[in-house]
Design a protein around this motif. Structure first.
Motif, mmCIF file in Angstrom:
data_model
loop_
_atom_site.group_PDB
_atom_site.id
_atom_site.type_symbol
_atom_site.label_atom_id
_atom_site.label_comp_id
_atom_site.label_asym_id
_atom_site.label_seq_id
_atom_site.Cartn_x
_atom_site.Cartn_y
_atom_site.Cartn_z
ATOM 1 N N SER A 122 0.835 -1.201 0.000
ATOM 2 C CA SER A 122 0.000 0.000 0.000
ATOM 3 C C SER A 122 0.869 1.250 0.000
ATOM 4 C CB SER A 122 -0.921 0.000 1.221
ATOM 5 O OG SER A 122 -0.149 -0.042 2.422
ATOM 6 N N LEU A 123 0.308 2.337 -0.542
ATOM 7 C CA LEU A 123 0.993 3.622 -0.624
ATOM 8 C C LEU A 123 0.319 4.617 0.308
ATOM 9 C CD1 LEU A 123 1.288 3.825 -4.519
ATOM 10 C CD2 LEU A 123 2.999 2.953 -2.923
ATOM 11 N N ASP A 124 1.089 5.566 0.782
ATOM 12 C CA ASP A 124 0.556 6.629 1.646
ATOM 13 C C ASP A 124 1.211 7.942 1.242
ATOM 14 O OD1 ASP A 124 -0.490 8.257 3.553
ATOM 15 O OD2 ASP A 124 0.118 7.048 5.283
ATOM 16 N N ARG A 125 0.459 8.806 0.557
ATOM 17 C CA ARG A 125 1.022 10.067 0.071
ATOM 18 C C ARG A 125 1.441 10.961 1.230
ATOM 19 N NH1 ARG A 125 0.711 15.139 -0.355
ATOM 20 N NH2 ARG A 125 -0.922 15.052 1.231
ATOM 21 N N GLU A 126 0.732 10.849 2.367
ATOM 22 C CA GLU A 126 1.061 11.711 3.493
ATOM 23 C C GLU A 126 2.433 11.379 4.077
ATOM 24 O OE1 GLU A 126 -2.589 12.308 2.225
ATOM 25 O OE2 GLU A 126 -2.156 10.356 3.130
ATOM 26 N N LYS A 127 2.910 10.170 3.877
ATOM 27 C CA LYS A 127 4.246 9.805 4.319
ATOM 28 C C LYS A 127 5.283 10.045 3.226
ATOM 29 C CE LYS A 127 2.767 6.281 7.647
ATOM 30 N NZ LYS A 127 2.847 4.835 8.019
ATOM 31 N N THR A 128 4.968 9.642 2.010
ATOM 32 C CA THR A 128 5.887 9.826 0.883
ATOM 33 C C THR A 128 5.059 10.214 -0.336
ATOM 34 O OG1 THR A 128 7.319 8.076 1.788
ATOM 35 C CG2 THR A 128 7.723 8.778 -0.489
ATOM 36 N N SER A 129 5.321 11.421 -0.859
ATOM 37 C CA SER A 129 4.533 11.918 -1.991
ATOM 38 C C SER A 129 5.153 11.559 -3.331
ATOM 39 C CB SER A 129 4.380 13.445 -1.887
ATOM 40 O OG SER A 129 5.661 14.071 -1.917
ATOM 41 N N GLN A 130 6.409 11.166 -3.342
ATOM 42 C CA GLN A 130 7.019 10.724 -4.589
ATOM 43 C C GLN A 130 8.180 9.785 -4.274
ATOM 44 O OE1 GLN A 130 8.540 14.563 -6.193
ATOM 45 N NE2 GLN A 130 10.541 13.626 -6.200
ATOM 46 N N TYR A 131 8.453 8.915 -5.226
ATOM 47 C CA TYR A 131 9.534 7.943 -5.090
ATOM 48 C C TYR A 131 10.497 8.126 -6.265
ATOM 49 C CZ TYR A 131 6.734 5.482 -1.596
ATOM 50 O OH TYR A 131 6.014 5.146 -0.476
ATOM 51 N N ASP A 132 11.755 8.287 -5.938
ATOM 52 C CA ASP A 132 12.805 8.306 -6.958
ATOM 53 C C ASP A 132 13.420 6.905 -6.990
ATOM 54 O OD1 ASP A 132 12.434 11.017 -7.590
ATOM 55 O OD2 ASP A 132 13.665 11.630 -5.889
ATOM 56 N N ILE A 133 12.955 6.116 -7.934
ATOM 57 C CA ILE A 133 13.323 4.697 -7.994
ATOM 58 C C ILE A 133 14.541 4.536 -8.895
ATOM 59 C CG2 ILE A 133 12.513 2.395 -8.580
ATOM 60 C CD1 ILE A 133 9.675 3.427 -8.173
ATOM 61 N N THR A 134 15.571 3.910 -8.370
ATOM 62 C CA THR A 134 16.796 3.655 -9.122
ATOM 63 C C THR A 134 16.717 2.277 -9.767
ATOM 64 O OG1 THR A 134 18.080 5.030 -7.598
ATOM 65 C CG2 THR A 134 19.298 3.504 -8.994
ATOM 66 N N LEU A 135 16.680 2.280 -11.094
ATOM 67 C CA LEU A 135 16.680 1.031 -11.849
ATOM 68 C C LEU A 135 18.128 0.653 -12.170
ATOM 69 C CD1 LEU A 135 13.833 1.913 -14.372
ATOM 70 C CD2 LEU A 135 13.603 0.551 -12.297
ATOM 71 N N THR A 136 18.538 -0.555 -11.852
ATOM 72 C CA THR A 136 19.903 -1.026 -12.105
ATOM 73 C C THR A 136 19.844 -2.193 -13.086
ATOM 74 O OG1 THR A 136 20.566 -0.389 -9.855
ATOM 75 C CG2 THR A 136 22.008 -1.905 -11.060
ATOM 76 N N ALA A 137 20.532 -2.028 -14.217
ATOM 77 C CA ALA A 137 20.621 -3.092 -15.227
ATOM 78 C C ALA A 137 22.063 -3.592 -15.270
ATOM 79 C CB ALA A 137 20.184 -2.574 -16.597
ATOM 80 N N LYS A 138 22.252 -4.906 -15.201
ATOM 81 C CA LYS A 138 23.585 -5.499 -15.192
ATOM 82 C C LYS A 138 23.596 -6.693 -16.152
ATOM 83 C CE LYS A 138 25.744 -5.865 -11.288
ATOM 84 N NZ LYS A 138 26.153 -6.311 -9.940
ATOM 85 N N ASP A 139 24.653 -6.758 -16.977
ATOM 86 C CA ASP A 139 24.750 -7.889 -17.906
ATOM 87 C C ASP A 139 25.522 -9.032 -17.257
ATOM 88 O OD1 ASP A 139 27.487 -7.310 -18.116
ATOM 89 O OD2 ASP A 139 27.189 -6.031 -19.859
ATOM 90 N N ALA A 140 25.614 -10.163 -17.994
ATOM 91 C CA ALA A 140 26.249 -11.367 -17.453
ATOM 92 C C ALA A 140 27.664 -11.547 -17.974
ATOM 93 C CB ALA A 140 25.391 -12.588 -17.797
ATOM 94 N N GLY A 141 28.269 -10.492 -18.509
ATOM 95 C CA GLY A 141 29.627 -10.598 -19.016
ATOM 96 C C GLY A 141 30.657 -10.666 -17.911
ATOM 97 N N HIS A 142 31.925 -10.844 -18.317
ATOM 98 C CA HIS A 142 33.048 -10.893 -17.367
ATOM 99 C C HIS A 142 34.118 -9.919 -17.836
ATOM 100 C CE1 HIS A 142 31.534 -14.381 -15.163
ATOM 101 N NE2 HIS A 142 31.249 -14.934 -16.338
ATOM 102 N N PRO A 143 34.340 -8.835 -17.114
ATOM 103 C CA PRO A 143 33.554 -8.418 -15.938
ATOM 104 C C PRO A 143 32.209 -7.841 -16.359
ATOM 105 C CG PRO A 143 35.187 -6.770 -16.448
ATOM 106 C CD PRO A 143 35.440 -7.900 -17.414
ATOM 107 N N PRO A 144 31.193 -7.906 -15.463
ATOM 108 C CA PRO A 144 29.864 -7.415 -15.847
ATOM 109 C C PRO A 144 29.849 -5.887 -15.920
ATOM 110 C CG PRO A 144 29.874 -8.109 -13.552
ATOM 111 C CD PRO A 144 31.201 -8.499 -14.103
ATOM 112 N N LEU A 145 29.043 -5.366 -16.824
ATOM 113 C CA LEU A 145 28.826 -3.926 -16.944
ATOM 114 C C LEU A 145 27.401 -3.624 -16.508
ATOM 115 C CD1 LEU A 145 30.512 -3.151 -20.384
ATOM 116 C CD2 LEU A 145 31.505 -2.926 -18.096
ATOM 117 N N SER A 146 27.222 -2.449 -15.941
ATOM 118 C CA SER A 146 25.896 -2.078 -15.444
ATOM 119 C C SER A 146 25.630 -0.617 -15.739
ATOM 120 C CB SER A 146 25.787 -2.338 -13.935
ATOM 121 O OG SER A 146 26.723 -1.540 -13.230
#
Length: 832
Positions: free
Chosen positions: A402-426
């Protein structure tokens, strides 16, 4: 056993069907084909119709093509959902020399969010003619060249693909030469001229076949050199890692020639059909045959190269041998994953259910194999999670709690993408999700209940006090309006004389209140927000009226028959000093300082004969009378209260000095009347004394019970015992230290005082330790109830004392009644 297997397969098929049905609401894919060179606006297909979407809802749902880099090749009509060509499309420009030209489009609909994938294939048309890079090709062939010698020609170029590209080469009829074509796959078909029979320079020094479509071949025959260079290996193949540094040796070729001299010296060169882009990537040493890296090698642009190398001798009529070298590019994990976010353009309501889709995330990595396999993640401490779709590298961001605007009105969500290489890049990308408000919070008052003290005689229409409430919601949901709750069946009608500003909470009185008429009243205020539906809360407001010095002292005795404050007293001439002549009795409807009366002599005929007690109003003789003293004396007594602005009244006492016999006769008449009155007063005395005694015992018991039931962490500061300052008609005051206390009403907060030197309306609240709100309110309520009872009995006791004083009862009984009044006052203080 067979039945169990059959059931298991049915279960798997059903689950797969449900999964496909679930994703069908979010993802769908269709495919169209369109010829290149179509005019602007050509209809490719109707996406809304093919997907079964109601065309009337396209604009509301934000039907659009997700923007991509570069000029868009297609556009959609939001009215009917048709896909149109956006300008003239040249397949050769868009897809260069690719065998198939596929354009992938991402179609988005918002509210609710849907993503559909559309693939448009650009079909080639035969709009380009083959073109040879050289108009004339000169070949120098020795006359002793053996039959079967091969000579490579530059291939013709055709911008079209497939069957529309170059398919066949023809050579004009010639007995010495024939044409042969080698298929290089994606690089096209390469023509070779094959020598069919030896040449004789003396017979025909030049062979000039008929002109072909666009290229003329000239063959010159020279002498002697009759051996062709031969490569030491049949095939050359090598692997090269991408991003290899410039100057890296790729491979070295070697060839030999059996001839001697210049005819046997071999040098190396690229074939005539080598692409110019390849020449920018590789360099060939003509002497050593070593191929080195010349430019940046990128696996994502091309994964292999086939290079034609020529080994030629240095004869006047050089012989040349062709060899193809295959260079395979090995992928290196050198590309970071790319994140593309398709999100809603509106905020997410805070009452959204778990599993609501917020955004779609597409991942892409230009690398291949494990280097191009990408995984995406979000932080764990947010109410969102990623759900992978049936398509690879496609995720949906959904709510997981559940969400509650009175506690948090916006979320800055960090999306992390990582590949399976060696060494991996993200790579990371921040997605901001806004939470829209829902009216889920009722207004809250800053206090509950409110307690206000208002001086009497307030000006009608002026603000008395204000209340305030706040709402945790936002915008319209947080706009609060106030109103007074009025119940027609309510006994307290004072709320009808009040008005409130619905925006500010300011409360105005429509009439002036009189402390002597009403001591306190209670009403309710309702605060409502502007949301849909509206939420509200109420609060109790207790108002106590503070006394003002607005009542003039009233003389009870002496009072003449015509109502004036004048009386005649007769005393014997033979009385001694200190004899009580009479007592001036008065009362003030006010209380406290405003009702505290002081007596003073304003006018007297002989200052040496009579004295006046400042507090009791008793007039006594100062000395014995002499024969020379006059028989008639007049005293004017001033009675004033102790308010800031004192109010006063005067009483006139005429004292007649008579002979003892006359005084005794008059005394007998008075005593007969007094005895009748004393009988009535004695009856009231018994009732009052018994009532006060019972009330005192009950109060002590209740106080002990309440003290035992209180929590141990709470300690009240009771007021210290006070001293009664004297007998006051209808007015009580008592002291504790340097503070004077006055009784306002049965519901005044315990410990409220009026500070000396102020306007008598300033409340000084003692410092108490905090208790829980429930205990505190119950404790105050119980105290206020008992305080009201004590207050009521005290008033009755005061009235009895006034009647005693006004009836001139003897001093013994008067002292008894005054003792009762003191007992009531002490009981009232004890409850504090």
């Amino acid at each position: 056993m067979e039945q169990r297997r059959y059931t298991s397969w049915r279960t798997k098929i059903a689950c797969a069907g449900l999964l496909l049905f679930f994703w069908r609401g979010v993802f769908a894919q269709i495919r169209y084909t369109v010829l290149e060179e179509q005019i602007n606006g050509t209809v490719v297909g109707n996406i809304a119709k093919d997907l079964g979407i109601d065309q009337r809802t396209l604009k509301e749902r934000g039907f659009r093509i997700v923007s991509t880099t570069g000029e868009p090749l297609f556009r959609v009509n939001t009215n009917d959902g048709a896909l149109h060509v956006n300008g003239k499309i040249d397949r050769e420009e868009v897809c260069e020399r690719s065998s198939s030209c596929l354009i992938n489009l991402k179609i988005a609909l918002e509210n609710p969010l849907e993503i559909h994938y559309v693939t448009v294939e650009i079909v080639d048309i035969n709009d380009h003619a083959p073109i040879f890079p050289e108009k004339v090709k000169r070949l120098e062939i020795s006359e002793i060249a053996v039959a079967g010698a091969r000579f490579q020609l530059q291939a013709a170029r055709d911008g079209d693909s497939g069957v529309n590209s170059v398919q066949i080469y023809k050579l004009s009829p010639n007995e010495h030469f024939r044409i042969e074509v080698k298929d290089r796959g994606a690089d096209g078909k390469i023509p070779f001229v094959i020598l069919q029979k030896p040449l004789d320079r003396e017979t025909s020094p030049r062979h000039k076949p008929q002109k072909s479509g666009t290229m003329e071949i000239l063959v010159d025959v020279i002498d002697v050199n009759d051996n062709m260079p031969v490569f030491t290996k049949d095939t050359y193949s090598v692997k090269l890692s991408e991003n290899a540094p410039i100057g890296t040796a790729v491979i070295q070729v070697n060839a030999t020639d059996a001839d001697e001299g210049a005819n046997g010296e071999v040098f190396f060169s690229f074939g005539h059909d080598v692409d110019s882009n390849l020449l920018r990537l590789f360099d060939l040493d003509p002497v050593t045959g070593e191929i080195v890296v010349k430019g940046p090698i990128d696996f994502e642009q091309k994964d292999q190269y086939e290079i034609d190398i020529q080994a030629s001798d240095k004869a006047l009529a050089p012989l040349t041998t062709e060899k193809s070298i295959l260079i395979q590019i090995v992928d290196v994990n050198d590309n970071e994953p790319e994140i593309e976010v398709t999100s809603l353009s509106v905020a997410i309501p805070e009452n959204s259910k778990s599993g609501t889709t917020v955004a779609l995330i597409s991942l892409n990595d230009l690398d291949s194999g494990m280097n191009g396999k990408v995984f995406c993640s979000v932080p764990e401490d947010i109410p969102f999670s990623l759900m992978q779709s049936s398509q690879e590298n496609i995720y949906s961001l959904v709510t997981k709690s559940s969400l509650d605007r009175e506690k948090t009105s916006q979320y800055d969500i960090t999306l992390t993408a990582k590949d399976a290489g060696h060494p991996p890049l993200s790579s990371i990308k921040t997605l901001t999700v806004f939470i829209s408000d829902v009216n889920d919070n009722s207004p809250e008052f800053s206090l509950n209940p409110y307690t206000f003290y208002v001086p009497e005689n307030n000006v009608p229409g002026m603000s008395m006090f204000s209340v305030s409430a706040h709402d945790l919601d936002f915008d319209e949901n947080a706009i609060i309006s106030y109103n007074i709750w009025r119940d027609p069946a309510q006994e307290n009608k004072h709320s009808y004389f009040l008005n409130i500003n619905p925006e500010t909470g300011e409360i105005y009185a429509l009439k002036s209140f009189d402390f002597e008429t009403i001591k306190s009243y209670q009403f309710y205020i309702v605060a409502s927000d502007s949301g849909t539906p509206s939420l509200s809360s109420n609060v109790t407001v207790n108002v106590f009226i503070l006394d003002q010095n607005d009542n003039v002292p009233v003389i009870l005795y002496p009072v003449s028959s015509n109502g004036s404050a004048e009386g005649v007293e007769e005393i014997p001439r033979n009385v001694n000093a200190g004899h009580l002549v009479t007592k001036v009795r008065a009362y003030d409807a006010d209380i406290g300082y405003n009702g505290w009366l002081l007596f003073s002599v304003q006018e007297v005929s002989d200052h040496s004969l009579f004295g006046l007690d400042r507090y009791t109003g008793q007039i006594r003789t100062l000395r014995s009378f002499t024969e020379t003293d006059e028989a008639l004396h007049k005293l004017v007594i001033l009675v004033k209260d102790n308010g800031n602005v004192s109010l006063s009244a005067t009483a006139t006492v005429i004292i007649k000095i008579v002979e003892p016999k006359e005084a005794f006769a008059a005394s007998d008449v008075k005593n007969s009347v007094q005895d009748e009155e004393d009988n009535d007063v004695t009856f009231y005395l018994i009732i009052t004394l018994g009532s006060v005694s019972v009330l005192f015992v009950i109060s002590i018991i209740v106080l002990i019970v309440m003290q035992c039931s209180k929590s141990t962490d709470y300690s009240s500061k009771y007021l210290q015992d006070t001293n009664y300052d004297g007998t006051l008609c209808h007015s009580i005051q008592y002291r504790s230290g340097d503070k004077r206390y006055m009784l306002v009403g049965p519901r005044m907060s315990i410990g409220s005082t009026i500070a000396p030197g102020s306007n008598r309306n300033t409340l000084v609240v003692p410092d108490h330790r905090r208790r829980s709100s429930g205990e505190k309110s119950d404790w105050k309520y119980q105290k206020s109830q008992w305080l009201g009872l004590v207050f009521s009995f005290k008033l009755h006791a005061m009235q009895i004392v006034e009647r005693i004083q006004c009836n001139s009862i003897n001093s013994v009984r008067k002292n008894i009644f005054e003792s009762i009044l003191r007992t009531a006052v002490r009981m009232e203080r004890y409850h504090f």
